[in-house]
Structures are given as structure tokens and as C-alpha cells.
Design a protein around this motif. Sequence first.
Motif, PDB file in Angstrom:
ATOM      1  N   THR A   1       0.856  -1.168   0.000  1.00  0.00           N
ATOM      2  CA  THR A   1       0.000   0.000   0.000  1.00  0.00           C
ATOM      3  C   THR A   1       0.897   1.224   0.000  1.00  0.00           C
ATOM      4  O   THR A   1       1.718   1.407   0.895  1.00  0.00           O
ATOM      5  CB  THR A   1      -0.890   0.011   1.257  1.00  0.00           C
ATOM      6  N   SER A   2       0.781   2.053  -1.030  1.00  0.00           N
ATOM      7  CA  SER A   2       1.590   3.269  -1.118  1.00  0.00           C
ATOM      8  C   SER A   2       0.849   4.283  -1.959  1.00  0.00           C
ATOM      9  O   SER A   2      -0.063   3.961  -2.712  1.00  0.00           O
ATOM     10  CB  SER A   2       2.959   2.970  -1.727  1.00  0.00           C
ATOM     11  N   GLU A   3       1.275   5.515  -1.817  1.00  0.00           N
ATOM     12  CA  GLU A   3       0.689   6.605  -2.594  1.00  0.00           C
ATOM     13  C   GLU A   3       1.355   6.655  -3.963  1.00  0.00           C
ATOM     14  O   GLU A   3       2.568   6.445  -4.071  1.00  0.00           O
ATOM     15  CB  GLU A   3       0.897   7.937  -1.881  1.00  0.00           C
ATOM     16  N   PRO A   4       0.610   6.944  -5.020  1.00  0.00           N
ATOM     17  CA  PRO A   4       1.228   7.085  -6.339  1.00  0.00           C
ATOM     18  C   PRO A   4       2.127   8.311  -6.371  1.00  0.00           C
ATOM     19  O   PRO A   4       1.907   9.284  -5.646  1.00  0.00           O
ATOM     20  CB  PRO A   4       0.043   7.220  -7.291  1.00  0.00           C
ATOM     21  N   ILE A   5       3.126   8.262  -7.243  1.00  0.00           N
ATOM     22  CA  ILE A   5       4.068   9.362  -7.387  1.00  0.00           C
ATOM     23  C   ILE A   5       3.413  10.460  -8.199  1.00  0.00           C
ATOM     24  O   ILE A   5       2.804  10.205  -9.241  1.00  0.00           O
ATOM     25  CB  ILE A   5       5.352   8.891  -8.094  1.00  0.00           C
ATOM     26  N   ASP A   6       3.522  11.698  -7.702  1.00  0.00           N
ATOM     27  CA  ASP A   6       3.026  12.842  -8.472  1.00  0.00           C
ATOM     28  C   ASP A   6       3.998  13.095  -9.603  1.00  0.00           C
ATOM     29  O   ASP A   6       5.140  13.485  -9.371  1.00  0.00           O
ATOM     30  CB  ASP A   6       2.916  14.091  -7.591  1.00  0.00           C
ATOM     31  N   ASP A   7       3.536  12.876 -10.807  1.00  0.00           N
ATOM     32  CA  ASP A   7       4.395  13.017 -11.972  1.00  0.00           C
ATOM     33  C   ASP A   7       4.204  14.419 -12.532  1.00  0.00           C
ATOM     34  O   ASP A   7       3.247  14.692 -13.244  1.00  0.00           O
ATOM     35  CB  ASP A   7       4.054  11.952 -13.014  1.00  0.00           C
ATOM     36  N   VAL A   8       5.132  15.345 -12.171  1.00  0.00           N
ATOM     37  CA  VAL A   8       5.017  16.703 -12.675  1.00  0.00           C
ATOM     38  C   VAL A   8       5.414  16.783 -14.139  1.00  0.00           C
ATOM     39  O   VAL A   8       5.000  17.660 -14.858  1.00  0.00           O
ATOM     40  CB  VAL A   8       5.888  17.671 -11.836  1.00  0.00           C
ATOM     41  N   ASP A   9       6.221  15.859 -14.583  1.00  0.00           N
ATOM     42  CA  ASP A   9       6.660  15.823 -15.976  1.00  0.00           C
ATOM     43  C   ASP A   9       5.799  14.792 -16.704  1.00  0.00           C
ATOM     44  O   ASP A   9       5.641  13.669 -16.236  1.00  0.00           O
ATOM     45  CB  ASP A   9       8.140  15.434 -16.036  1.00  0.00           C
ATOM     46  N   ASP A  10       5.236  15.183 -17.825  1.00  0.00           N
ATOM     47  CA  ASP A  10       4.347  14.280 -18.547  1.00  0.00           C
ATOM     48  C   ASP A  10       5.087  13.340 -19.489  1.00  0.00           C
ATOM     49  O   ASP A  10       4.476  12.678 -20.305  1.00  0.00           O
ATOM     50  CB  ASP A  10       3.320  15.082 -19.358  1.00  0.00           C
ATOM     51  N   SER A  11       6.420  13.269 -19.384  1.00  0.00           N
ATOM     52  CA  SER A  11       7.169  12.417 -20.300  1.00  0.00           C
ATOM     53  C   SER A  11       7.035  10.958 -19.888  1.00  0.00           C
ATOM     54  O   SER A  11       6.797  10.632 -18.727  1.00  0.00           O
ATOM     55  CB  SER A  11       8.640  12.824 -20.333  1.00  0.00           C
ATOM     56  N   GLU A  12       7.206  10.092 -20.851  1.00  0.00           N
ATOM     57  CA  GLU A  12       7.125   8.643 -20.639  1.00  0.00           C
ATOM     58  C   GLU A  12       8.350   8.214 -19.825  1.00  0.00           C
ATOM     59  O   GLU A  12       9.471   8.525 -20.171  1.00  0.00           O
ATOM     60  CB  GLU A  12       7.127   7.962 -22.002  1.00  0.00           C
ATOM     61  N   PRO A  13       8.153   7.488 -18.712  1.00  0.00           N
ATOM     62  CA  PRO A  13       9.314   7.093 -17.906  1.00  0.00           C
ATOM     63  C   PRO A  13      10.097   5.953 -18.552  1.00  0.00           C
ATOM     64  O   PRO A  13       9.577   5.192 -19.357  1.00  0.00           O
ATOM     65  CB  PRO A  13       8.683   6.639 -16.588  1.00  0.00           C
ATOM     66  N   ILE A  14      11.353   5.850 -18.158  1.00  0.00           N
ATOM     67  CA  ILE A  14      12.180   4.705 -18.530  1.00  0.00           C
ATOM     68  C   ILE A  14      11.925   3.649 -17.464  1.00  0.00           C
ATOM     69  O   ILE A  14      12.070   3.931 -16.276  1.00  0.00           O
ATOM     70  CB  ILE A  14      13.673   5.071 -18.545  1.00  0.00           C
ATOM     71  N   ILE A  15      11.539   2.465 -17.875  1.00  0.00           N
ATOM     72  CA  ILE A  15      11.273   1.396 -16.924  1.00  0.00           C
ATOM     73  C   ILE A  15      12.307   0.305 -17.125  1.00  0.00           C
ATOM     74  O   ILE A  15      12.429  -0.255 -18.209  1.00  0.00           O
ATOM     75  CB  ILE A  15       9.848   0.824 -17.096  1.00  0.00           C
ATOM     76  N   VAL A  16      13.065   0.032 -16.067  1.00  0.00           N
ATOM     77  CA  VAL A  16      14.048  -1.043 -16.093  1.00  0.00           C
ATOM     78  C   VAL A  16      13.447  -2.194 -15.287  1.00  0.00           C
ATOM     79  O   VAL A  16      13.131  -2.039 -14.112  1.00  0.00           O
ATOM     80  CB  VAL A  16      15.393  -0.587 -15.495  1.00  0.00           C
ATOM     81  N   SER A  17      13.283  -3.352 -15.934  1.00  0.00           N
ATOM     82  CA  SER A  17      12.630  -4.496 -15.306  1.00  0.00           C
ATOM     83  C   SER A  17      13.624  -5.612 -15.048  1.00  0.00           C
ATOM     84  O   SER A  17      14.566  -5.813 -15.811  1.00  0.00           O
ATOM     85  CB  SER A  17      11.514  -5.039 -16.211  1.00  0.00           C
ATOM     86  N   VAL A  18      13.375  -6.339 -13.944  1.00  0.00           N
ATOM     87  CA  VAL A  18      14.116  -7.559 -13.641  1.00  0.00           C
ATOM     88  C   VAL A  18      13.066  -8.653 -13.512  1.00  0.00           C
ATOM     89  O   VAL A  18      12.191  -8.581 -12.653  1.00  0.00           O
ATOM     90  CB  VAL A  18      14.910  -7.440 -12.321  1.00  0.00           C
ATOM     91  N   ASP A  19      13.127  -9.662 -14.393  1.00  0.00           N
ATOM     92  CA  ASP A  19      12.117 -10.715 -14.327  1.00  0.00           C
ATOM     93  C   ASP A  19      12.548 -11.821 -13.374  1.00  0.00           C
ATOM     94  O   ASP A  19      13.587 -11.751 -12.717  1.00  0.00           O
ATOM     95  CB  ASP A  19      11.782 -11.250 -15.726  1.00  0.00           C
ATOM     96  N   ARG A  20      11.720 -12.841 -13.280  1.00  0.00           N
ATOM     97  CA  ARG A  20      11.924 -13.943 -12.341  1.00  0.00           C
ATOM     98  C   ARG A  20      13.262 -14.648 -12.541  1.00  0.00           C
ATOM     99  O   ARG A  20      13.888 -15.095 -11.584  1.00  0.00           O
ATOM    100  CB  ARG A  20      10.784 -14.950 -12.504  1.00  0.00           C
ATOM    101  N   GLU A  21      13.729 -14.732 -13.786  1.00  0.00           N
ATOM    102  CA  GLU A  21      14.991 -15.407 -14.079  1.00  0.00           C
ATOM    103  C   GLU A  21      16.198 -14.502 -13.845  1.00  0.00           C
ATOM    104  O   GLU A  21      17.330 -14.930 -13.990  1.00  0.00           O
ATOM    105  CB  GLU A  21      15.018 -15.927 -15.523  1.00  0.00           C
ATOM    106  N   GLY A  22      15.962 -13.217 -13.537  1.00  0.00           N
ATOM    107  CA  GLY A  22      17.061 -12.290 -13.307  1.00  0.00           C
ATOM    108  C   GLY A  22      17.527 -11.587 -14.567  1.00  0.00           C
ATOM    109  O   GLY A  22      18.590 -10.966 -14.564  1.00  0.00           O
TER     110      GLY A  22
END
Length: 146
Positions: free
Chosen positions: A52-73
Motif C-alpha cells: 500500500t503506497s501513494e502514487p508518485i506525483d508526476d510533474v513531468d508528462d514524459s514517458e518514464p524509462i522502466i528497467v525491469s528484472v524478471d523472475r529469471e534475473g
Amino acid sequence: MHGPFNRGGNRKPMAEINVVPFIDVMLVLLVIFMITAPMLTQGVRVDLPQVTSEPIDDVDDSEPIIVSVDREGDYYISLGDDETPVSLDDIADQIIIILDRRPGTPVMVRGDRNVPYGQVVTLMSTLQVAGVTNVGLISEPPSSEN
């Protein structure tokens, strides 16, 4: 000559458009889009931790860079709809290139809940080396089933 195919010289041109072929094409396109739409929502399967957490206020409307780590690493970099697998050694170089083109782009980390904590910390350290000062962590809200 009077026959079934000869109607004389007073025949008027037909001014109506036959829309049946257009309807057929639209139905074919509808079926194609219905089949391909679920395939467009592909991505890395990551079992996010639920908190449970509050969403981040995104003042910049740009698309974020998302770096993912899956189950296999394995690591993935997502920018918009483009998702590319990348090694840990190449993450810093890729992030530097993206941030040079689009400075101020937020960076978020999606880590599978089953990935060791040290691997996520190593990823965040690599992002810090790339010049990222603020990193957001993506989680899911807890489900009502728990």
C-alpha cells in the motif's frame, strides 16, 4: 430487338453506391484487429510486490524509462512501447544515451518479488553510475484476496 437484356434507349444511370463490399472489408478488418489486439499487450512477466503506497506525483508528462528484472534475473529496458532485453553491463550505457536525448526523464524499476534483493540493489547502483539521481520503484496495490 426486344429481349430480356435490351431495355431500350431510355435507361437512366444508377446513382447509388453499392456498400456491401465496404461492409465486408470492415468486418474482415474488425476480425483482424480483434485477433491482433491481445498480442500487442506483450511485456516482461514480472510478479510485482504488493504494498500500500501513494502514487508518485508526476510533474513531468514524459514517458518514464522502466528497467525491469524478471523472475529469471534478466534485465529489460522499456521506453514507451519499446522493450529491449539488455545485460547489466549495458544498462548504464543505454540509460546515458536515453537521458542525453531526453534529459529529466524519470527512471522506474520493476523488480519481480522473487528476485533476490541484492540483484535489485545492484541494478539501482548501476543506474546511479549512469547519472540517475532519483529512481522510483513500481509495485502493485495489495489484492483483496490476501
